[in-house]
Scaffold this motif. Sequence first.
Motif, PDB file in Angstrom:
ATOM      1  N   ARG A 146       0.836  -1.204   0.000  1.00 10.00           N
ATOM      2  CA  ARG A 146       0.000   0.000   0.000  1.00 10.00           C
ATOM      3  C   ARG A 146       0.871   1.255   0.000  1.00 10.00           C
ATOM      4  NH1 ARG A 146      -5.394  -0.557   1.964  1.00 10.00           N
ATOM      5  NH2 ARG A 146      -5.979  -2.728   2.389  1.00 10.00           N
ATOM      6  N   THR A 150       0.819   4.094  -2.881  1.00  9.28           N
ATOM      7  CA  THR A 150       0.493   5.477  -2.545  1.00  9.28           C
ATOM      8  C   THR A 150       1.580   6.432  -3.007  1.00  9.28           C
ATOM      9  OG1 THR A 150      -0.731   4.715  -0.587  1.00  9.28           O
ATOM     10  CG2 THR A 150      -0.123   7.045  -0.665  1.00  9.28           C
ATOM     11  N   GLU A 186      -9.664  -1.912  -5.628  1.00  4.34           N
ATOM     12  CA  GLU A 186     -10.368  -1.056  -4.675  1.00  4.34           C
ATOM     13  C   GLU A 186      -9.409  -0.051  -4.047  1.00  4.34           C
ATOM     14  OE1 GLU A 186     -12.195  -3.742  -1.960  1.00  4.34           O
ATOM     15  OE2 GLU A 186     -13.860  -4.243  -3.313  1.00  4.34           O
ATOM     16  N   ILE A 187      -8.191  -0.509  -3.730  1.00  3.87           N
ATOM     17  CA  ILE A 187      -7.169   0.398  -3.199  1.00  3.87           C
ATOM     18  C   ILE A 187      -6.823   1.449  -4.239  1.00  3.87           C
ATOM     19  CG2 ILE A 187      -4.766   0.561  -2.413  1.00  3.87           C
ATOM     20  CD1 ILE A 187      -5.069  -2.280  -1.294  1.00  3.87           C
ATOM     21  N   SER A 190      -9.361   4.178  -4.543  1.00  2.00           N
ATOM     22  CA  SER A 190      -9.285   5.116  -3.420  1.00  2.00           C
ATOM     23  C   SER A 190      -8.151   6.112  -3.601  1.00  2.00           C
ATOM     24  CB  SER A 190      -9.106   4.361  -2.102  1.00  2.00           C
ATOM     25  OG  SER A 190      -7.803   3.782  -2.008  1.00  2.00           O
ATOM     26  N   LEU A 191      -7.147   5.740  -4.410  1.00  2.73           N
ATOM     27  CA  LEU A 191      -6.011   6.625  -4.705  1.00  2.73           C
ATOM     28  C   LEU A 191      -6.247   7.445  -5.972  1.00  2.73           C
ATOM     29  CD1 LEU A 191      -3.071   4.151  -3.971  1.00  2.73           C
ATOM     30  CD2 LEU A 191      -3.848   6.031  -2.511  1.00  2.73           C
ATOM     31  N   SER A 374      -5.867   1.906   6.467  1.00  4.24           N
ATOM     32  CA  SER A 374      -7.231   2.268   6.092  1.00  4.24           C
ATOM     33  C   SER A 374      -7.305   3.120   4.830  1.00  4.24           C
ATOM     34  CB  SER A 374      -7.905   3.030   7.237  1.00  4.24           C
ATOM     35  OG  SER A 374      -7.259   4.286   7.455  1.00  4.24           O
ATOM     36  N   GLY A 375      -6.163   3.740   4.474  1.00  4.30           N
ATOM     37  CA  GLY A 375      -6.154   4.620   3.321  1.00  4.30           C
ATOM     38  C   GLY A 375      -6.745   5.991   3.600  1.00  4.30           C
ATOM     39  N   LYS A 376      -6.974   6.332   4.871  1.00  7.04           N
ATOM     40  CA  LYS A 376      -7.591   7.599   5.227  1.00  7.04           C
ATOM     41  C   LYS A 376      -6.547   8.602   5.728  1.00  7.04           C
ATOM     42  CE  LYS A 376     -12.035   5.534   6.529  1.00  7.04           C
ATOM     43  NZ  LYS A 376     -13.021   5.350   7.629  1.00  7.04           N
TER      44      LYS A 376
END
Length: 491
Positions: A146, A150, A186-187, A190-191, A374-376
């Motif tokens: 991740r 990112t 899905e990841i 979100s990016l 969480s990616g937040k």
Amino acid sequence: MTATATAAVIAPAPEAAPALRDTRPLRLITCGSVDDGKSTLIGRLLWDTKAVKEDQAAALNRDSGKQNDLGLPDFALLLDGLQAEREQGITIDVAYRYFATDKRSFIVADTPGHEQYTRNMATGASTADLAVLLVDARAGILEQTRRHATIATLMGIKQFVLAINKIDLINYDKARFDELSLEFKEIALSLGVKQVTAIPVSALKGENVVYDGKASMPWYEGPTLVEVLELATVRSAQTVGFRLPVQRVSRPGESFRGYQGTVAGGAVKPGDSVVILPSGMVANVKQIVTFDLVRNAAVAGDAITLVLDRQVDVARGDMIATIDAQPQVGLAFDAQLVALQPGGIEPGKRYWLKSGSRRQRVSVQPSSLLDLKSGKWNRHDGALPMNAIGKVHLSFDEAAIFDAYELNRTTGAFILIDPDTNNTVAGGMISAKRGDLGGLNNEAERVILSLPADLADKILASGILSERRDEIDIRRTNPGRAAELLGELDS
């Protein structure tokens, strides 16, 4: 007749073949967690595309010994050149390699997977057009996976290949491949990444790398890795107007004054009007000179000497830009950065910020921190620890010049240097300019009207702008756009 007809059919073939080849090399990186097989994958690419020379192949076979049950050499040794890398079986530094197919050439960067060397991965991603993200089919998507995804996204990479490696070690399980593909997509969404191609591969065996793996994976009908790379797009550097960060003022004699640098975006030709920032002075391009000739134009990537038609005050660190599409100038900017040193980033501390040829004092105030699980983004105004990805506010003592990173990688990127140790402690990307009251690009900033001189005089004489004259700069542009603006004012 037959010989003539045959010649007519065969003759065009040699001319048609080069048209299929894309002359622009694609820059890519391999990234992912530790032991996911990044070096082995690139080694296999080099081996199967015949990019390994005979002496390299002999050395590889000699150094590999008997390290696997398939009788294959250790392809990772083609990338791991440091003694420490070979002893530990890990990648530490970024290794760049070149290979080519009949359709395209490639420059690939093998980046380390260890969290300790995240800064090296960020370096490799900063110039890449595409990221090959490896995932061990047994271990799945990890926190470092991740983190790398990112960072690659922050660096402006919008094309991803998800290489689900070591698929042979789970008996080519299609259900596992589908599960990991869906999880990463899905990841990626979100990016903000929509272009993801998932491929099941065995880097060691070479399945779905250069040659397809249909014999082992009849259920997979997609492209091989090389086929995806051949169709990938190169990111354009001309998403904004002309940019020339000045590296040196050239004065070989009293009759010549030129401004040297590498074009960081757009294009320029003699006769174009340009603005010098941060002073705001305007001039026209008189001549474009390179080391061996005078040119009619220059584009992004060209190293040039720019000669202007009048004497202006230009120094190293200034930027010469097109008038109609100028970079942002201000004392405060928002940015995202990756902390690269054990000491992290201390809030309020003054660092040196270096972007291109410009170096300035800056104060950094963190505002949020990315939770990689969480990616937040969570609110965070304390220190940013090593390898953290954070959003910060940058405050300068004197005017800074930037583009948003998504518009121009060169003029939108920077590094932070600790003045006490001279270590590079962070790499960052500009996201927006901040107004005096904390807003983004609001009325707190001065308004720039770009007009031809005669129309500018007419507007100023009319008194329309008299009440806000201190908030507005008048600069020149082409007559068509100026006439449109004047018509709106008259109406």
